[in-house]
Design an enzyme around this catalytic site. Structure first.
Site, PDB file in Angstrom:
ATOM      1  CG  ASN A  28       8.776   5.394   1.020  1.00  0.00           C
ATOM      2  OD1 ASN A  28       8.717   4.356   0.232  1.00  0.00           O
ATOM      3  ND2 ASN A  28       7.781   5.736   1.548  1.00  0.00           N
ATOM      4  NE  ARG A  84       6.999   1.901   3.448  1.00  0.00           N
ATOM      5  CZ  ARG A  84       5.986   2.092   2.817  1.00  0.00           C
ATOM      6  NH1 ARG A  84       6.054   2.919   1.766  1.00  0.00           N
ATOM      7  NH2 ARG A  84       4.870   1.417   2.891  1.00  0.00           N
ATOM      8  CG  HIS A 127       0.464   0.445   6.356  1.00  0.00           C
ATOM      9  ND1 HIS A 127      -0.988   0.434   6.113  1.00  0.00           N
ATOM     10  CD2 HIS A 127       0.851   1.180   5.519  1.00  0.00           C
ATOM     11  CE1 HIS A 127      -1.376   0.949   5.217  1.00  0.00           C
ATOM     12  NE2 HIS A 127      -0.432   1.545   4.698  1.00  0.00           N
ATOM     13  NE  ARG A 186      -3.654  -0.803  -1.914  1.00  0.00           N
ATOM     14  CZ  ARG A 186      -2.732  -0.299  -1.386  1.00  0.00           C
ATOM     15  NH1 ARG A 186      -2.792  -0.525  -0.085  1.00  0.00           N
ATOM     16  NH2 ARG A 186      -1.677  -0.086  -1.564  1.00  0.00           N
ATOM     17  CD  GLU A 231       4.805   5.094   7.305  1.00  0.00           C
ATOM     18  OE1 GLU A 231       4.374   6.128   6.832  1.00  0.00           O
ATOM     19  OE2 GLU A 231       4.638   3.756   6.917  1.00  0.00           O
TER      20      GLU A 231
END
Ligand code: ADP
Length: 392
Positions: free
Chosen positions: A7, A88, A177, A236, A379
């Protein structure tokens, strides 16, 4: 087969090496502050942590140190043992509905999607190129954060804007996601022991998103054209009225970039509370009766509850709801307040079972109409599985 899951961010590179298909983690770690003063890395092997401060001018330097550590610690004896590397990739546009082996064409596509994900895709490309140069024989696979949401129908991914914005400029909901939501969907399929089920997955981390999943396929998700849509997040804003943007520019003299930076980095928990983007600090503030922390928590819970309620209707009922990622896995308070706000759906919290952190648990009572679970996401494992399935 040894598979690396990568990642890569603009200044960081996270990795985990798996022995597949056994799903054993051999080594994991993180390179930080790449290209910035004070760079270094942490690697975990057999529960032991190695931490070093070294100069990392770019992603290639990070990969060089990674290879050195793998060889020095006798995890591999030659580079040929790394058979495949999964990266990723944040944005796969509307072209990639699944993981793919990265060819020159795919790499060009990923670069071209940078206009849709300027903060993420260029960093993902740096990671891919660094590994291609230094581990040239390994098969390279792209695992997209948007892919799982490509099953959304047009009526669910379109915005109510001129249709040409979609056809000419690709303005639509993509969702993010996806690697985590897919992991949770696969996990629950096994757990429930059936292929036909209705599931709502809540990935509540620093960034957060909720997905509605029917028989393993995503039918709606809360993030949108960018990750700055949906629920309230760490920094956010989530869903807002677009007209706020020109209004604030006019009122404050801020530029578009400054307003967008504010909506991405100074809003959410941080913006509302004025205290922190970290939910642990918000919970501490609540204990001290800090009104803005209380407000932040109320807004967060309401935003999650609204999505769950709307997906309940969209799915026509729900078999299970999962809570995952930093907040979902760790905060009993957040889960409790969300589940209690959903009591009209016949959901009943098991307070004792809900007192759990970071591990799988059923947190509703046996007479609850919907079962709620804490499921730690993974993940990296999802990436390694997709890679294994493509190259085996
Ligand atoms: P990301 O991967 O999006 O950066 P994470 O999934 O690591 O984020 O989640 C980070 C969030 O999880 C932070 O808001 C953090 O406060 C929260 N978190 C982590 N541990 C706990 C905890 N024990 N209690 C409450 N919140 C927690």
């Amino acid at each position: 087969m040894k598979i690396l899951a990568i990642n890569a961010g603009s200044s960081s590179l996270k990795f985990k090496m798996f022995e597949m298909p056994e799903e054993i983690v051999i080594v994991s770690g993180l390179f930080e502050r790449i290209g910035i003063d004070g760079s270094g890395y942490t690697i975990k092997i057999n529960g032991e942590k190695i931490k070093k401060e070294v100069e990392l001018k770019n992603h290639e330097d990070a990969v060089k140190y990674l290879i050195e550590e793998l060889i020095e610690n006798e995890i591999i004896s030659s580079l040929d043992e790394i058979e495949a590397i999964g990266h990723r990739i944040v944005h796969g546009g509307d072209k990639y509905a699944d993981s793919v082996i990265i060819t020159d064409e795919v790499l060009n596509d990923i670069e071209s999607f940078s206009s849709l994900a300027p903060l993420h895709n260029p960093a993902n490309v740096l990671g891919i190129k660094a590994f291609q140069k230094l581990v040239p024989k390994a098969t390279v696979v792209g695992v997209f954060d948007t892919a799982f949401h490509q099953t959304l129908e047009e009526k669910d991914f379109l915005y109510g804007v001129p249709y040409e914005w979609y056809t000419k400029y690709k303005v639509r909901k993509y969702g993010f996601h996806g690697i985590s939501h897919k992991y949770l969907a696969n996990y629950m399929e096994k757990k429930l022991g059936k292929k036909e089920f209705k599931l709502i997955t809540c990935h509540l981390g620093n960034g957060g998103s909720i997905s509605a999943i029917k028989n393993g396929k995503c039918i709606d998700t809360s993030m949108g054209f960018t990750p700055n849509a949906g629920i309230l997040m760490g920094t956010r804003a989530g869903d807002i009225d677009a007209s706020i943007i020109p209004y604030i520019m006019e009122q404050t003299g801020m530029s578009l970039d400054e307003v967008m930076n504010s909506l991405n980095k100074e809003s959410g928990f941080l913006g509302v509370s004025g205290v922190s983007s970290d939910s642990r600090d918000i919970e501490e503030g609540i204990l001290e009766n800090n009104q803005r922390c209380i407000l932040t928590h109320q807004m967060f819970v309401k935003s999650v509850v609204s999505y769950i309620a709307s997906y309940y209707v969209l799915l026509g009922g729900v078999d299970a709801i999962c809570f995952s990622a930093g907040i979902g896995e760790n905060s009993s308070k957040v889960r409790k307040d969300i589940i209690e706000a959903l009591s009209v759906l016949g959901i009943k919290l098991d307070e004792e079972a809900n007192n759990v952190r970071g591990k799988e648990a059923l947190i509703t009572t046996s007479d609850s109409k919907i079962s709620c679970y804490v499921i730690p996401t993974n993940e990296e494992l999802m990436i390694a599985k997709d890679v294994y399935n493509l190259v085996k």
